[in-house]
Scaffold this active site. Structure first.
Site, mmCIF file in Angstrom:
data_model
loop_
_atom_site.group_PDB
_atom_site.id
_atom_site.type_symbol
_atom_site.label_atom_id
_atom_site.label_comp_id
_atom_site.label_asym_id
_atom_site.label_seq_id
_atom_site.Cartn_x
_atom_site.Cartn_y
_atom_site.Cartn_z
ATOM 1 N N GLU A 327 0.918 -1.002 -0.130
ATOM 2 C CA GLU A 327 0.147 0.170 -0.080
ATOM 3 C C GLU A 327 0.777 1.544 0.056
ATOM 4 O O GLU A 327 1.624 1.138 0.709
ATOM 5 C CB GLU A 327 -0.962 0.008 1.251
ATOM 6 C CG GLU A 327 -1.902 -1.102 0.883
ATOM 7 C CD GLU A 327 -3.359 -0.777 2.220
ATOM 8 O OE1 GLU A 327 -4.165 -0.515 1.672
ATOM 9 O OE2 GLU A 327 -2.453 0.097 2.970
ATOM 10 N N CYS A 328 0.512 1.966 -1.255
ATOM 11 C CA CYS A 328 1.062 3.272 -0.522
ATOM 12 C C CYS A 328 2.320 2.881 -0.821
ATOM 13 O O CYS A 328 3.162 2.311 -1.908
ATOM 14 C CB CYS A 328 1.124 4.128 -0.072
ATOM 15 S SG CYS A 328 1.128 5.903 -0.734
ATOM 16 N N GLY A 329 3.388 3.172 0.398
ATOM 17 C CA GLY A 329 5.019 3.208 0.259
ATOM 18 C C GLY A 329 5.829 2.167 0.103
ATOM 19 O O GLY A 329 6.412 1.719 -0.212
ATOM 20 N N THR A 424 -0.829 -1.132 -4.616
ATOM 21 C CA THR A 424 -1.909 0.060 -4.974
ATOM 22 C C THR A 424 -1.187 1.554 -3.840
ATOM 23 O O THR A 424 -0.466 1.078 -2.727
ATOM 24 C CB THR A 424 -3.156 0.035 -4.691
ATOM 25 O OG1 THR A 424 -4.294 1.127 -5.064
ATOM 26 C CG2 THR A 424 -3.823 -0.404 -3.400
#
Length: 433
Positions: A327-329, A424
Site C-alpha cells: 500500500e502506497c509506500g 496500490t
C-alpha cells in the site's frame, strides 16, 4: 454497551493547535488517574500513535465517508472501561467532500453529531482579538445538531490580548474554556505527510509531560470533563475478513501506516500477524501465507532499503510463491525503482514495474472508492484514501482496480498486479456497504 461521555477537539483549520491541546489533555488527565479513550476523526496514521503514547490506550480512527454507522458504533466500543472520550478532528470542523459516503462527507462535525460529542473549538487568535468571536459564533450556528462546548484561545500574546478576546466571546455568549500562550518547547516537528512519527521522537516523553503540565495550568480539567456529552450506545465490532491466516507484516519507520482497527479486526478473526523490519534487513516469515508492505516513508530510507540484500532477496523469493501486497509506500517499494528527493534512483524489489519519483513532488490527496479487477477478491468495493507526494514515472503492469475519487471521477493511480504481486496507492479503510 454504555460508554463514557465524550468531546471532540476541532478547529476552523489545520495548524491551529488541535494536536497540542489533544496530547496535553490526554497527558494531564492520565497524570490525574483519569482513563481517557482517544479517537481520531478522518484518515490519519500519525496522530493516533501520539494519542496512544499520551493516553496509554490505542487510538482508533472514525471516518464518516468510509465507514457505515454500524462500523462506527462497533469501533467506539474501544472506550469500554474508560472514564472519558476525547476525539481529535482533522482539518477544519466542517471540512469534507461534496459527495457524501457511508454516513457523511468525512467532516469531523459528522462524527460529533452522530456520536453525541460536543465540540471544543481551538482558535488561533494571533493577530486578532474581539473578531475571533465572529468566527466562533459562525461555528456555533453552522449546524444545529453540532453543539459547541466552548473555545480554547490559542497563541494568546498578553493579558490584554486575552481580556479583549474574552470580551468578544462574552458578547456573543461563547464560553472560553482556556487561554493558552505560545509554548515552543511542546511543538512537534513536521515533515511532508504531517508530524514526524511518534516512534521517531526521542524527546516525546518530555514533550508529553510538559504539554500535560501546560494544559493543566491553563485549563480547568474538571469543567472540561463536565462539558462532555453522552455517547451513543456501542455495538459489537463488525467482523473484518483478513487477507490471509498468517500475515507477514512489514513494520518499522519506513512501513508503519496501518489502521489499528484493521489489525484488530484481522486478529479478532483469528489471523496471526508476523512483524518484520525491512530497515533491519529482516525477511518476511517464510511460513506466512501472505506478505503485506504498508505505507510509510520508504523515500526517506530508499538507499538503506536498496542495500538490504537479505530483505530484497527473501521478499522476492516469498513473492514468487505467495501473495505479496503493498500500500502506497509499500507499493513504491515493490516497484522497480524509486527516485529520492535528491534525484538519485534506488533499485527496489522489482516485483512490479512501477517507477516513482520524489525529485518533483506533487501532492495526491483524497478519498478513494476502488473496485478490484482481479484476484480472489475480484469485484470487491473498498473505501479508503490516497495521500502521497510521489510522481508516477511508469506504471506498466495490469491495473489492480478501477479507482475513483469522492466525486466518482476516475483517477490514474489504479494500482498494479503482476503474478502474485499486487500494490496500490490506495489505503484501505473499510469495505463499502
Amino acid at each position: 454497551m454504555t460508554l463514557p461521555p465524550g468531546l471532540l477537539i476541532s478547529a476552523p483549520a489545520s495548524g491551529t493547535g488541535k494536536t497540542t491541546l489533544m496530547l496535553g489533555l490526554l497527558a494531564a488527565f492520565r497524570a490525574r488517574g483519569v482513563t481517557v479513550q482517544p479517537f481520531k476523526s478522518g484518515p490519519d496514521y500519525i496522530d493516533p500513535a501520539f494519542h496512544a503514547a499520551a493516553s496509554g490506550r490505542p487510538s482508533v480512527n472514525l471516518d464518516s465517508w468510509a465507514m457505515g454507522p454500524a462500523r462506527i458504533a462497533g469501533l467506539i466500543s474501544a472506550a469500554e472501561g474508560a472514564d472519558l472520550i476525547l476525539a481529535e478532528g482533522s482539518m477544519g470542523l466542517f471540512d469534507g467532500v461534496a459527495q457524501k459516503g457511508e454516513t457523511g462527507s468525512g467532516a469531523s462535525a459528522d462524527i460529533a453529531a452522530m456520536l453525541g460529542w460536543p465540540v471544543v473549538l481551538v482558535l488561533d487568535v494571533s493577530g486578532q482579538a474581539q473578531s475571533a468571536a465572529a468566527t466562533a459564533l459562525g461555528f456555533a450556528m453552522m449546524r444545529p445538531e453540532v453543539r459547541l462546548a466552548g473555545v480554547v484561545l490559542n497563541r494568546v500574546a498578553s493579558p490584554r490580548h486575552e481580556a479583549l478576546t474574552r470580551a468578544g466571546m462574552e458578547a456573543v455568549g461563547i464560553k472560553v474554556l482556556a487561554a493558552l500562550p505560545r509554548r515552543a518547547s511542546i511543538e512537534l516537528p513536521e515533515r511532508h505527510l504531517g508530524l514526524v512519527q511518534a516512534e521517531e521522537q526521542p524527546d516525546l516523553t518530555r514533550i508529553l509531560a510538559e504539554a500535560g503540565s501546560f494544559i493543566a495550568d491553563h485549563l480547568d480539567l474538571d469543567a472540561l470533563r463536565a462539558a462532555a456529552g453522552a455517547t451513543i450506545p456501542a455495538t459489537a465490532p463488525l467482523k473484518i475478513t483478513p487477507p490471509a491466516q498468517r500475515i507477514a507484516l512489514a513494520r518499522d519507520a519506513a512501513f508503519s501506516f496501518v489502521y489499528p482497527h484493521l489489525l484488530q479486526g484481522w486478529r479478532a478473526a483469528g489471523a496471526e500477524i508476523l512483524p518484520f523490519s525491512p530497515l533491519k534487513d529482516e525477511a518476511p516469515d517464510p511460513t506466512a501465507d501472505l506478505c503485506w508492505l504498508p505505507g510509510g516513508y520508504p523515500e526517506l530510507h530508499a538507499g538503506r532499503l536498496a542495500a538490504n540484500a537479505n530483505f530484497l532477496q527473501a521478499t522476492r523469493a516469498f513473492a514468487a510463491h505467495k501473495p505479496t501486497h503493498g500500500e502506497c509506500g509499500g507499493y513504491m517499494a515493490m516497484g522497480a525503482g524509486l527516485v529520492d528527493a535528491a534525484g538519485t534512483r534506488h533499485e527496489m524489489l522489482g516485483l512490479l514495474g512501477l517507477e516513482t519519483s520524489y525529485a518533483k513532488r506533487r501532492m495526491h490527496l483524497g478519498y478513494r472508492l476502488a473496485e478490484t479487477l482481479s484476484g480472489p477478491a475480484k469485484g470487491s468495493r473498498l473505501r479508503g484514501h490516497e495521500f502521497h507526494y510521489a510522481t508516477i514515472l511508469a506504471q506498466p503492469d495490469a491495473p489492480l482496480a478501477h479507482v475513483t475519487d469522492a466525486t466518482g471521477t476516475p483517477v490514474p493511480e489504479t494500482g498494479s498486479t503482476r503474478g502474485l504481486a499486487t500494490g496500490t496507492f490506495f489505503h484501505l479503510i473499510a469495505e463499502a456497504t
